[in-house]
Design a protein around this motif. Sequence first.
Motif, mmCIF file in Angstrom:
data_model
loop_
_atom_site.group_PDB
_atom_site.id
_atom_site.type_symbol
_atom_site.label_atom_id
_atom_site.label_comp_id
_atom_site.label_asym_id
_atom_site.label_seq_id
_atom_site.Cartn_x
_atom_site.Cartn_y
_atom_site.Cartn_z
ATOM 1 N N PHE A 89 0.856 -0.884 -0.006
ATOM 2 C CA PHE A 89 -0.065 0.123 0.105
ATOM 3 C C PHE A 89 1.523 1.132 -0.093
ATOM 4 C CE2 PHE A 89 -1.863 3.753 2.292
ATOM 5 C CZ PHE A 89 -3.185 3.322 1.732
ATOM 6 N N TYR A 90 1.926 1.436 0.822
ATOM 7 C CA TYR A 90 2.753 2.320 0.832
ATOM 8 C C TYR A 90 3.971 2.627 -0.283
ATOM 9 C CZ TYR A 90 0.114 3.259 5.034
ATOM 10 O OH TYR A 90 -0.075 3.277 6.672
ATOM 11 N N VAL A 91 4.067 1.642 -0.576
ATOM 12 C CA VAL A 91 4.645 2.003 -1.505
ATOM 13 C C VAL A 91 3.896 2.081 -2.987
ATOM 14 C CG1 VAL A 91 6.333 0.439 -3.822
ATOM 15 C CG2 VAL A 91 6.660 -0.677 -1.471
ATOM 16 N N ARG A 92 2.822 1.780 -3.258
ATOM 17 C CA ARG A 92 2.190 2.276 -4.269
ATOM 18 C C ARG A 92 1.361 4.198 -4.212
ATOM 19 N NH1 ARG A 92 -3.335 -1.348 -4.413
ATOM 20 N NH2 ARG A 92 -3.740 0.699 -5.826
ATOM 21 N N LEU A 93 1.435 4.410 -3.048
ATOM 22 C CA LEU A 93 1.073 5.716 -2.414
ATOM 23 C C LEU A 93 1.866 6.643 -2.593
ATOM 24 C CD1 LEU A 93 -1.094 7.030 -0.415
ATOM 25 C CD2 LEU A 93 0.295 7.191 1.051
ATOM 26 N N LEU A 94 3.483 5.995 -2.157
ATOM 27 C CA LEU A 94 4.211 7.025 -2.846
ATOM 28 C C LEU A 94 5.053 7.148 -4.071
ATOM 29 C CD1 LEU A 94 7.299 5.657 -0.360
ATOM 30 C CD2 LEU A 94 6.598 7.941 -0.097
ATOM 31 N N ASP A 95 4.027 6.105 -5.638
ATOM 32 C CA ASP A 95 4.758 6.307 -6.608
ATOM 33 C C ASP A 95 2.777 7.395 -7.069
ATOM 34 O OD1 ASP A 95 6.416 3.590 -6.959
ATOM 35 O OD2 ASP A 95 5.203 2.603 -7.361
ATOM 36 N N GLY A 96 2.536 8.013 -6.084
ATOM 37 C CA GLY A 96 1.555 8.348 -6.505
ATOM 38 C C GLY A 96 2.105 9.979 -6.221
ATOM 39 N N LEU A 97 2.771 9.955 -4.811
ATOM 40 C CA LEU A 97 3.547 11.321 -4.539
ATOM 41 C C LEU A 97 4.572 11.821 -5.174
ATOM 42 C CD1 LEU A 97 3.187 10.437 -0.399
ATOM 43 C CD2 LEU A 97 1.718 12.403 -2.191
ATOM 44 N N GLU A 98 5.338 10.879 -5.396
ATOM 45 C CA GLU A 98 6.329 11.204 -6.125
ATOM 46 C C GLU A 98 6.250 11.270 -7.437
ATOM 47 O OE1 GLU A 98 8.970 7.367 -5.192
ATOM 48 O OE2 GLU A 98 10.031 8.700 -3.880
ATOM 49 N N SER A 99 4.890 10.929 -8.275
ATOM 50 C CA SER A 99 5.078 10.886 -9.756
ATOM 51 C C SER A 99 4.623 12.668 -9.538
ATOM 52 C CB SER A 99 4.621 10.204 -10.183
ATOM 53 O OG SER A 99 2.457 10.650 -9.875
ATOM 54 N N ALA A 100 3.629 13.123 -9.437
ATOM 55 C CA ALA A 100 3.283 14.512 -8.549
ATOM 56 C C ALA A 100 5.069 15.876 -8.478
ATOM 57 C CB ALA A 100 2.158 15.131 -8.225
ATOM 58 N N PHE A 101 5.210 15.103 -7.506
ATOM 59 C CA PHE A 101 6.736 16.149 -7.027
ATOM 60 C C PHE A 101 7.953 16.107 -7.907
ATOM 61 C CE2 PHE A 101 4.881 14.933 -2.585
ATOM 62 C CZ PHE A 101 3.954 16.294 -2.916
ATOM 63 N N GLN A 102 7.539 14.904 -8.253
ATOM 64 C CA GLN A 102 8.747 14.840 -10.020
ATOM 65 C C GLN A 102 8.121 15.914 -11.283
ATOM 66 O OE1 GLN A 102 9.391 11.293 -11.036
ATOM 67 N NE2 GLN A 102 10.829 10.386 -8.628
ATOM 68 N N GLU A 103 7.051 15.681 -11.582
ATOM 69 C CA GLU A 103 6.885 16.842 -12.887
ATOM 70 C C GLU A 103 6.776 18.206 -12.275
ATOM 71 O OE1 GLU A 103 2.540 15.836 -13.065
ATOM 72 O OE2 GLU A 103 3.052 13.608 -13.747
ATOM 73 N N ALA A 104 7.110 18.533 -10.795
ATOM 74 C CA ALA A 104 6.982 19.789 -10.429
ATOM 75 C C ALA A 104 8.355 19.936 -9.345
ATOM 76 C CB ALA A 104 6.018 19.962 -8.746
ATOM 77 N N ARG A 105 9.462 18.971 -10.581
ATOM 78 C CA ARG A 105 10.563 19.100 -10.183
ATOM 79 C C ARG A 105 10.893 19.275 -8.378
ATOM 80 N NH1 ARG A 105 14.069 18.700 -14.117
ATOM 81 N NH2 ARG A 105 12.659 19.097 -16.331
ATOM 82 N N TYR A 106 10.405 18.309 -7.476
ATOM 83 C CA TYR A 106 11.021 18.459 -6.206
ATOM 84 C C TYR A 106 11.439 16.638 -5.625
ATOM 85 C CZ TYR A 106 8.043 23.074 -5.075
ATOM 86 O OH TYR A 106 7.650 24.213 -4.896
ATOM 87 N N ASP A 107 12.816 16.992 -4.553
ATOM 88 C CA ASP A 107 12.705 15.763 -4.392
ATOM 89 C C ASP A 107 11.661 15.437 -3.207
ATOM 90 O OD1 ASP A 107 14.723 15.756 -5.844
ATOM 91 O OD2 ASP A 107 16.417 16.869 -4.786
ATOM 92 N N VAL A 108 11.651 14.010 -3.220
ATOM 93 C CA VAL A 108 10.561 14.015 -2.205
ATOM 94 C C VAL A 108 11.999 13.395 -0.837
ATOM 95 C CG1 VAL A 108 9.605 11.874 -0.968
ATOM 96 C CG2 VAL A 108 9.093 13.485 -3.150
ATOM 97 N N ALA A 109 11.869 13.512 -0.063
ATOM 98 C CA ALA A 109 12.460 13.174 1.473
ATOM 99 C C ALA A 109 11.543 11.884 2.744
ATOM 100 C CB ALA A 109 13.267 13.745 2.135
#
Length: 347
Positions: A89-109
């Motif tokens: 579940f959390y792997v999939r949730l991270l995929d959704g979060l990271e895809s949007a943040f990467q589009e906006a060129r933000y890194d995720v910690a």
Amino acid sequence: MEPVPKTGYGEAETMRKPTIQDVARQAGVGVGTVSRVLNNHVAVKGATRETVLKAIADLEYTPNPHARRIAGGKSYTISVLLPVLTTEFYVRLLDGLESAFQEARYDVAIFPLLDRSRLERYLGSHTLAYQADGLVMATYNLTQMFHERRLRTQQPTVLVDAFSDAVDSSFMDNVSGGRLAGEYAVSLPGNLYAVWVETELDHLFTTRVFEDRRSGFLSAVQTAGRSVKREFTSSFDSLTARNTAATLLDDAQAAGLPCTVFASADMLAGALLDEVRLRGLKIGQDVRVIGFDDQPWAAERELTTLHQPVESMGYEAAQLLLSRLNGYKGPPRARRFEPRLIVRGSA
């Protein structure tokens, strides 16, 4: 030996890395417009954005993250606080979060909390998690903490897989999902069983997810004039899940088959399917299993389950946070997602 020819200006141009000024020249816009496109700013018109993105692609331009941070006075980093990292579940949730943040060129910690003591540690605004531009908190029931102002967040914050009227939230309607499971379960013959995920009893570190699923399920069962013969609780530990499945099936076989089991997470449903097969029982006839999540393996195992658009929920949470970072100052917003029942061979 032939003399080595001098390198011309055009050749030198192709060897150096393109700059933001090169992108601006090729797109016919100012450097500030290119910067706003890179930052996914809402003020850039669609046609202009496409022109700039084409120039970026044609030149194979890659922004210098260090220079970007210095110029903007921002970290361009988002902190994500998760209970654990080991579940699908959390792997999939991270995929959704990271895809949007990467589009906006933000890194995720990513900060896995694992237990209550770590959450307490991160409540202090001096910790590393709070040095990012924005904060995502997943699953926790933090309503009381927001109202008591115990979360001293200086930066925009969003909840995902949880709801609070004090902050932007992107969440699943787990009551509705539990109700759908219950309405379907009562249409099947035999005794009803349920397996829930145990959660932390300390109210500071809890989730309403499984409590809500249970509430919806029991409401539907009671409305139909039925009852649950027995309820079980398990952790996400695979050995515990398998032992719980064995205990449940011991009870079900003693009481007489067929039976229907609602497992409130697909991981628990998978353990049940394994135990049913081990005993030589027929899945979908002797024992019917309903899960919740619709994990990627669920279709292959013919698991009837509640599908959650987990990636979409994460993506929407990220968009809520990005809009705050782009200047939105309005009241807290809530994005509600509904699960849907997927009927397969297990029930």
